[in-house]
Design a protein around this motif. Structure first.
Motif, PDB file in Angstrom:
ATOM      1  N   ASN A  50      55.052  43.932  44.373  1.00  0.00           N
ATOM      2  CA  ASN A  50      56.138  44.286  43.456  1.00  0.00           C
ATOM      3  C   ASN A  50      57.394  43.459  43.693  1.00  0.00           C
ATOM      4  O   ASN A  50      58.334  43.517  42.914  1.00  0.00           O
ATOM      5  N   SER A  51      57.406  42.657  44.722  1.00  0.00           N
ATOM      6  CA  SER A  51      58.505  41.709  44.961  1.00  0.00           C
ATOM      7  C   SER A  51      58.317  40.439  44.131  1.00  0.00           C
ATOM      8  O   SER A  51      59.218  39.616  44.044  1.00  0.00           O
ATOM      9  N   GLY A  52      57.118  40.279  43.539  1.00  0.00           N
ATOM     10  CA  GLY A  52      56.779  39.069  42.806  1.00  0.00           C
ATOM     11  C   GLY A  52      56.041  38.065  43.679  1.00  0.00           C
ATOM     12  O   GLY A  52      55.573  37.045  43.181  1.00  0.00           O
ATOM     13  N   ASP A  53      55.935  38.343  44.957  1.00  0.00           N
ATOM     14  CA  ASP A  53      55.230  37.447  45.864  1.00  0.00           C
ATOM     15  C   ASP A  53      53.722  37.597  45.716  1.00  0.00           C
ATOM     16  O   ASP A  53      53.231  38.621  45.233  1.00  0.00           O
ATOM     17  N   GLU A  54      53.009  36.547  46.137  1.00  0.00           N
ATOM     18  CA  GLU A  54      51.559  36.519  45.993  1.00  0.00           C
ATOM     19  C   GLU A  54      50.885  36.134  47.296  1.00  0.00           C
ATOM     20  O   GLU A  54      51.426  35.364  48.090  1.00  0.00           O
ATOM     21  N   ILE A  55      49.682  36.662  47.471  1.00  0.00           N
ATOM     22  CA  ILE A  55      48.828  36.332  48.611  1.00  0.00           C
ATOM     23  C   ILE A  55      47.491  35.886  48.020  1.00  0.00           C
ATOM     24  O   ILE A  55      46.926  36.579  47.165  1.00  0.00           O
ATOM     25  N   ARG A  56      47.019  34.727  48.465  1.00  0.00           N
ATOM     26  CA  ARG A  56      45.723  34.196  48.012  1.00  0.00           C
ATOM     27  C   ARG A  56      44.872  33.924  49.251  1.00  0.00           C
ATOM     28  O   ARG A  56      45.299  33.202  50.134  1.00  0.00           O
ATOM     29  N   ILE A  57      43.680  34.513  49.271  1.00  0.00           N
ATOM     30  CA  ILE A  57      42.771  34.362  50.404  1.00  0.00           C
ATOM     31  C   ILE A  57      41.437  33.876  49.870  1.00  0.00           C
ATOM     32  O   ILE A  57      40.794  34.558  49.065  1.00  0.00           O
ATOM     33  N   GLU A  58      41.012  32.684  50.310  1.00  0.00           N
ATOM     34  CA  GLU A  58      39.701  32.171  49.932  1.00  0.00           C
ATOM     35  C   GLU A  58      38.786  32.309  51.142  1.00  0.00           C
ATOM     36  O   GLU A  58      39.161  31.984  52.266  1.00  0.00           O
ATOM     37  N   TYR A  59      37.579  32.804  50.886  1.00  0.00           N
ATOM     38  CA  TYR A  59      36.638  33.017  51.973  1.00  0.00           C
ATOM     39  C   TYR A  59      35.223  32.760  51.491  1.00  0.00           C
ATOM     40  O   TYR A  59      34.948  32.738  50.281  1.00  0.00           O
ATOM     41  N   LYS A  60      34.317  32.545  52.438  1.00  0.00           N
ATOM     42  CA  LYS A  60      32.911  32.284  52.114  1.00  0.00           C
ATOM     43  C   LYS A  60      32.305  33.520  51.462  1.00  0.00           C
ATOM     44  O   LYS A  60      32.488  34.633  51.951  1.00  0.00           O
ATOM     45  N   GLY A  61      31.611  33.298  50.363  1.00  0.00           N
ATOM     46  CA  GLY A  61      31.038  34.404  49.602  1.00  0.00           C
ATOM     47  C   GLY A  61      29.715  34.875  50.114  1.00  0.00           C
ATOM     48  O   GLY A  61      29.118  34.442  51.012  1.00  0.00           O
TER      49      GLY A  61
END
Length: 93
Positions: A82-93
């Motif tokens: 809700n701050s507008g910040d983002e987290i992106r996590i890429e991992y092996k599927g």
């Protein structure tokens, strides 16, 4: 990673994000909407990106979360606060 898709983490509070580089894991410490502690561990880490510029003001609650399959076979978890910040996590599927 159940819970991330379709904004399954909406209104959860992000308490802590930590990474274990050697083990290739990211851990999210959360509180559910009624205040119950939850932990989400993501293994097979390929990358993690996080902003903390707070363009919408201070906040640590999850507005949306999504999980997508990448063409490479990995998965991408995206969380918006809700701050507008983002987290992106890429991992092996």
């Amino acid at each position: 990673m159940a819970g991330l898709a379709d904004s399954g983490l909406h209104d959860y509070e992000l308490i802590k994000l930590s990474a274990d580089y050697t083990r290739g894991e990211v851990s999210l410490e959360l509180k559910d909407p009624v205040g119950k502690p939850e932990n989400l561990m993501i293994g097979g880490l390929l990358s993690v990106e996080m902003t903390r510029t707070q363009p919408w003001g201070e906040g640590s609650y999850i507005v949306s979360s999504d999980l997508t399959d990448c063409e490479s076979g990995s998965k991408l978890a995206e969380i918006q606060l809700n701050s507008g910040d983002e987290i992106r996590i890429e991992y092996k599927g």
